[in-house]
Scaffold this active site. Structure first.
Site, PDB file in Angstrom:
ATOM      1  N   GLY A   8      88.686 121.617  36.364  1.00 20.64           N
ATOM      2  CA  GLY A   8      87.271 121.527  36.744  1.00 20.64           C
ATOM      3  C   GLY A   8      86.730 122.878  37.197  1.00 20.64           C
ATOM      4  O   GLY A   8      85.821 122.952  38.032  1.00 20.64           O
ATOM      5  N   GLY A  11      82.885 124.157  37.442  1.00 23.98           N
ATOM      6  CA  GLY A  11      81.935 123.480  38.319  1.00 23.98           C
ATOM      7  C   GLY A  11      81.503 124.348  39.494  1.00 23.98           C
ATOM      8  O   GLY A  11      81.806 125.548  39.565  1.00 23.98           O
ATOM      9  N   GLN A  12      80.788 123.709  40.416  1.00 21.87           N
ATOM     10  CA  GLN A  12      80.202 124.447  41.540  1.00 21.87           C
ATOM     11  C   GLN A  12      81.287 125.146  42.375  1.00 21.87           C
ATOM     12  O   GLN A  12      81.169 126.331  42.690  1.00 21.87           O
ATOM     13  CB  GLN A  12      79.389 123.494  42.438  1.00 21.87           C
ATOM     14  CG  GLN A  12      78.608 124.227  43.521  1.00 21.87           C
ATOM     15  CD  GLN A  12      78.076 123.303  44.613  1.00 21.87           C
ATOM     16  OE1 GLN A  12      78.338 122.096  44.626  1.00 21.87           O
ATOM     17  NE2 GLN A  12      77.325 123.872  45.539  1.00 21.87           N
ATOM     18  N   ASP A  34      88.771 123.633  32.124  1.00 15.75           N
ATOM     19  CA  ASP A  34      87.697 122.653  32.290  1.00 15.75           C
ATOM     20  C   ASP A  34      87.545 121.910  30.958  1.00 15.75           C
ATOM     21  O   ASP A  34      87.991 122.382  29.911  1.00 15.75           O
ATOM     22  CB  ASP A  34      86.373 123.336  32.671  1.00 15.75           C
ATOM     23  CG  ASP A  34      85.389 122.382  33.356  1.00 15.75           C
ATOM     24  OD1 ASP A  34      85.190 122.492  34.576  1.00 15.75           O
ATOM     25  OD2 ASP A  34      84.815 121.509  32.659  1.00 15.75           O
ATOM     26  N   ASP A  54      91.179 118.481  29.370  1.00 17.27           N
ATOM     27  CA  ASP A  54      90.757 117.201  29.942  1.00 17.27           C
ATOM     28  C   ASP A  54      91.870 116.790  30.906  1.00 17.27           C
ATOM     29  O   ASP A  54      93.016 116.574  30.481  1.00 17.27           O
ATOM     30  CB  ASP A  54      90.590 116.170  28.809  1.00 17.27           C
ATOM     31  CG  ASP A  54      90.209 114.803  29.341  1.00 17.27           C
ATOM     32  OD1 ASP A  54      90.396 114.547  30.551  1.00 17.27           O
ATOM     33  OD2 ASP A  54      89.741 113.987  28.537  1.00 17.27           O
ATOM     34  N   TYR A 143      82.509 106.687  43.633  1.00 17.33           N
ATOM     35  CA  TYR A 143      83.018 108.022  44.000  1.00 17.33           C
ATOM     36  C   TYR A 143      83.850 107.932  45.283  1.00 17.33           C
ATOM     37  O   TYR A 143      84.968 108.447  45.362  1.00 17.33           O
ATOM     38  CB  TYR A 143      81.824 108.955  44.172  1.00 17.33           C
ATOM     39  CG  TYR A 143      82.126 110.368  44.609  1.00 17.33           C
ATOM     40  CD1 TYR A 143      82.905 111.222  43.831  1.00 17.33           C
ATOM     41  CD2 TYR A 143      81.589 110.876  45.801  1.00 17.33           C
ATOM     42  CE1 TYR A 143      83.147 112.536  44.223  1.00 17.33           C
ATOM     43  CE2 TYR A 143      81.817 112.187  46.193  1.00 17.33           C
ATOM     44  CZ  TYR A 143      82.590 113.011  45.402  1.00 17.33           C
ATOM     45  OH  TYR A 143      82.818 114.311  45.788  1.00 17.33           O
ATOM     46  N   LYS A 147      87.829 108.549  46.108  1.00 18.55           N
ATOM     47  CA  LYS A 147      88.261 109.559  47.089  1.00 18.55           C
ATOM     48  C   LYS A 147      89.256 108.959  48.090  1.00 18.55           C
ATOM     49  O   LYS A 147      90.252 109.581  48.434  1.00 18.55           O
ATOM     50  CB  LYS A 147      87.045 110.174  47.803  1.00 18.55           C
ATOM     51  CG  LYS A 147      86.232 111.112  46.914  1.00 18.55           C
ATOM     52  CD  LYS A 147      87.067 112.288  46.434  1.00 18.55           C
ATOM     53  CE  LYS A 147      86.345 113.215  45.502  1.00 18.55           C
ATOM     54  NZ  LYS A 147      87.209 114.218  44.864  1.00 18.55           N
TER      55      LYS A 147
END
Ligand code: NAD
Ligand code: AKB
Length: 332
Positions: A8, A11-12, A34, A54, A143, A147
């Site tokens: 990932g 991402g941010q 990613d 993936d 989500y 988590k």
């Protein structure tokens, strides 16, 4: 930690964590991966090795691990809260399917693993102020469900198989480099871009919705410090509460208006994201992280707002913005 693989990574958080890891370990020792490939000029691709991956594909992950031989994985690939409520089945598949795939690889190859949890792991029954490290966790989003389950899975793989799995419960993260990925705290990033480009912002949360937040340099440093912490001192390995600042949309708008006097905010509340925000804590108790590995944030709200605007406000004569550096007056 000598070599790392990041999932990932586009991402941010990945965009900035990869750069920090490359600065510390050497560019070639950090493989950014990613599902999607950013443009060639983006630092994640331009600054060192990048591979498509993936995270739910165990064979592809194994190929990357064989070739790159990391001793640590930073597993950031996930769908965030608002996207997850639009696609709950996909959020379950990516967030938990991906985590189990990565945990299995970490077990087989004896690789340390960092996995972020979130304030989303709490729910409406959780004490919202000074939310304890251990408390009621009954989230109402997919989500959040992934988590909580992820925190438990990481603990399980540590106790059962000895995997060096560690993690943080991040609050909303604010940054200027990469856009946020579809969460409930995204307003706290969007507001800066809108303030600078248009002088106004329409917020999807109510003016007085207080949430826990953190500036990206602190978020990146927290991940690195936790992975370098003495394991003997860690009572809680996964899901450490961490926090740096708390504010509401109206309070943040007031701070921005002190620096951009013509800035204005109005509100068009999105009921889905408002309900999510209302179910999350207003402020975490991060004393376990402070005690066990010396966590301490550097950026408070004022220092964060100054640094964000330093980076986003266009400079005369095309001069470039400064690197984020530690604030002169530590907050927290
Ligand atoms: P993001 O949405 O910005 O980035 C996630 C990245 O994962 C994207 O680049 C996406 O392309 C990638 N991805 C999605 N599905 C994938 C798959 N199947 N395989 C590989 N990559 C895939 O998210 P972020 O903000 O960088 O968050 C990273 C982690 O930190 C997540 O676990 C998130 O839950 C957690 N976190 C983030 C925040 C925050 O405010 N940003 C707060 C708390 C926790
Ligand atoms: C989201 O809003 O979904 C994320 C988070 C707090 O986990 N930013």
């Amino acid at each position: 930690m000598r070599r790392a693989l990041v999932t990932g990574a586009a991402g941010q958080i990945g965009t900035e964590l990869v750069q920090a890891l490359r600065a510390e370990l050497g560019a070639d020792r950090v493989l950014a991966t990613d599902l999607r490939r950013p443009e060639d000029d983006q630092p994640v691709v331009a600054g060192g090795p990048f591979g498509l991956l993936d995270c739910t594909d165990g064979e592809a992950l194994d190929r990357h691990l064989r070739e790159h031989r990391p001793d640590t994985i930073f597993h950031l690939a996930a769908l965030l809260s608002a996207v997850g409520e639009n696609q709950p089945q996909e959020a379950y598949r990516v967030n938990l399917g991906g985590l189990v795939t990565v945990l299995e690889a970490a077990r087989e190859r004896e690789i340390a693993l960092f996995t972020p949890s979130s304030i989303a792991a709490f729910g409406p029954g959780t004490p919202p102020d000074l939310t304890p490290q251990e408390t009621i966790q009954r989230p109402t989003t997919m989500y959040g469900v992934t988590k909580v389950a992820g925190e438990l899975l990481c603990d399980y793989y540590h106790h059962r198989f000895g995997v060096d799995a560690r993690g943080l419960r991040y609050p909303g993260i604010i940054s200027h480099s990469a856009p946020p990925g579809g969460g409930t705290t995204d307003y706290a990033v969007e507001i800066f871009h809108a303030a600078v480009s248009e002088g106004r912002y329409t917020c999807f949360l109510e003016p007085d919705t207080q949430l826990d937040m953190m500036y990206m340099p602190d978020a990146v440093r927290a991940a690195l410090e936790l992975m370098q912490a003495d394991p003997e001192r860690l009572e809680h390995r996964n899901a450490f509460n961490v926090t740096a600042m708390q504010f509401t949309p109206q309070g943040l708008a007031d701070r921005i208006r002190e620096r951009i006097p013509h800035f204005s905010i109005d509100y068009e509340v999105d009921p889905t994201r408002q309900a999510i925000a209302d179910s999350w804590p207003r402020r975490l108790d991060d004393s376990a992280a402070r005690r066990e590995w010396g966590w301490s944030p550097e950026y408070d709200e004022d220092a964060m707002v100054d640094d964000m605007l330093d980076h986003l406000v266009p400079r005369p004569n095309g001069a470039s913005a400064p690197e984020s550096s530690s604030p002169a007056t530590p907050g927290g």
